[in-house]
Design a protein around this motif. Structure first.
Motif, PDB file in Angstrom:
ATOM      1  N   UNK A 182      90.718  93.686  23.805  1.00 36.24           N
ATOM      2  CA  UNK A 182      91.374  94.759  23.077  1.00 36.24           C
ATOM      3  C   UNK A 182      91.591  96.004  23.921  1.00 36.24           C
ATOM      4  N   UNK A 183      92.663  96.706  23.647  1.00 32.86           N
ATOM      5  CA  UNK A 183      93.062  97.859  24.451  1.00 32.86           C
ATOM      6  C   UNK A 183      92.019  98.976  24.416  1.00 32.86           C
ATOM      7  N   UNK A 184      91.228  99.049  23.351  1.00 35.05           N
ATOM      8  CA  UNK A 184      90.178 100.064  23.256  1.00 35.05           C
ATOM      9  C   UNK A 184      88.795  99.511  23.596  1.00 35.05           C
ATOM     10  N   UNK A 185      88.764  98.305  24.137  1.00 34.66           N
ATOM     11  CA  UNK A 185      87.492  97.696  24.519  1.00 34.66           C
ATOM     12  C   UNK A 185      87.108  97.983  25.967  1.00 34.66           C
ATOM     13  N   UNK A 186      88.034  98.486  26.748  1.00 34.44           N
ATOM     14  CA  UNK A 186      87.745  98.768  28.142  1.00 34.44           C
ATOM     15  C   UNK A 186      88.980  98.598  28.999  1.00 34.44           C
ATOM     16  N   UNK A 187      88.894  99.063  30.243  1.00 35.61           N
ATOM     17  CA  UNK A 187      90.019  98.972  31.174  1.00 35.61           C
ATOM     18  C   UNK A 187      90.008  97.603  31.858  1.00 35.61           C
ATOM     19  N   UNK A 188      89.077  97.417  32.737  1.00 37.64           N
ATOM     20  CA  UNK A 188      88.896  96.158  33.462  1.00 37.64           C
ATOM     21  C   UNK A 188      87.796  95.317  32.827  1.00 37.64           C
ATOM     22  N   UNK A 189      86.779  95.989  32.312  1.00 34.07           N
ATOM     23  CA  UNK A 189      85.658  95.337  31.656  1.00 34.07           C
ATOM     24  C   UNK A 189      85.789  95.448  30.144  1.00 34.07           C
ATOM     25  N   UNK A 190      85.155  94.515  29.446  1.00 33.10           N
ATOM     26  CA  UNK A 190      85.100  94.572  27.980  1.00 33.10           C
ATOM     27  C   UNK A 190      83.754  95.180  27.618  1.00 33.10           C
ATOM     28  N   UNK A 191      83.756  96.459  27.278  1.00 29.74           N
ATOM     29  CA  UNK A 191      82.511  97.217  27.122  1.00 29.74           C
ATOM     30  C   UNK A 191      82.246  97.661  25.688  1.00 29.74           C
ATOM     31  N   UNK A 192      83.239  97.556  24.827  1.00 32.01           N
ATOM     32  CA  UNK A 192      83.085  98.043  23.462  1.00 32.01           C
ATOM     33  C   UNK A 192      83.735  97.049  22.495  1.00 32.01           C
ATOM     34  N   UNK A 193      83.011  96.702  21.444  1.00 33.02           N
ATOM     35  CA  UNK A 193      83.465  95.696  20.476  1.00 33.02           C
ATOM     36  C   UNK A 193      83.387  96.281  19.069  1.00 33.02           C
TER      37      UNK A 193
END
Length: 258
Positions: free
Chosen positions: A112-123
């Motif tokens: 998701x676009x608001x989950x992180x730039x390169x990494x998936x850091x927020x769910x």
């Protein structure tokens, strides 16, 4: 998908949801048909063969337990999917597991676009969050989206993803999921929370999974946390962005669903 199919999908999801939590706390069952006892050609244990192909142990264990505790309830016992969001988007982090041959195929998949730039850091499991969600999904049925073409329905069966239908979280193809996009941007493209895959692979993946498969969306540092705090989960600290990575949204990213 007609009305009866929708109800059937909801019924199965309702049965699986309780058992999804059981898998987190108990050892695998000793059923005669346990997935842990399944062997591939040559007589080797399937679990060991998959581990040797660098499938992470913890999520693989969760997937095998899910099958064992839902014996007879999951129609597709030939394939399962692990999406390892512990890995950055430039890596092929969608694992298609052939549970008969032991073959592992890997594909790029967006977050998701608001989950992180390169990494998936927020769910998040919240509507309009534009974030990915953690947990088990049940995949059954397809539809044609005017924006994304052929798409695969996903029912979230954990408390951390049970708003997937409300949020229109599906598996679909996207132009922003490609090696070329990575070369130009230093990262994979973003979705609005969907599992977007490359256009050249979407038909194959949907054909393989649409008849009642399970998909696990996983992060090694947040999967357990998502059981206790299912609405939202995030890593501490800010993401460190390497030089040359595009942090702006490109036209066409996060195309949404209908």
């Amino acid at each position: 998908m007609n009305y009866s199919e929708k109800n059937h999908s909801k019924l199965i999801s309702g049965v699986l949801v309780v058992l999804a939590f059981v898998t987190m706390f108990f050892a695998s069952s000793s059923y005669a048909e346990s997935m842990y006892n399944r062997r591939v050609a040559g007589g080797r244990l399937l679990f060991d063969v998959l581990l040797e192909q660098y499938v992470p142990r913890e999520p693989l264990d969760l997937i095998f337990r899910m099958f064992d505790y839902n014996e007879g309830r999951i129609p597709n016992t030939d394939y399962a999917v692990l999406v390892d969001y512990s890995r950055p988007s430039v890596e092929k982090r969608l694992y298609l597991l052939n549970l008969r041959s032991g073959r592992v195929e890997r594909f790029h998949v967006a977050h998701g676009i608001r989950s992180g730039i390169l990494e998936t850091r927020s769910f998040s499991n919240l509507p309009d969050s534009w974030k990915s969600s953690l947990g088990f999904y049940y995949a059954k049925g397809t539809y044609l989206s005017s924006k994304n073409g052929l798409s695969l329905y996903l029912d979230g069966i954990d408390r951390s993803n049970n708003n997937s239908r409300i949020r229109n979280i599906v598996l679909h193809g996207a132009t922003y999921v490609s090696e070329d996009f990575i070369l130009r941007n230093g990262r994979l493209g973003w979705s609005e929370g969907c599992f977007a895959v490359g256009l050249e692979h979407v038909q194959y993946l949907i054909n393989t999974l649409q008849n009642g498969s399970i998909l696990l969306s996983y992060h090694k540092d947040l999967i357990a946390y998502s059981r206790r705090y299912p609405s939202e989960q995030s890593l501490f600290g800010d993401e460190i962005i390497p030089p040359g990575v595009n942090t702006r949204r490109n036209p066409g990213e996060g195309g949404g669903t209908d």
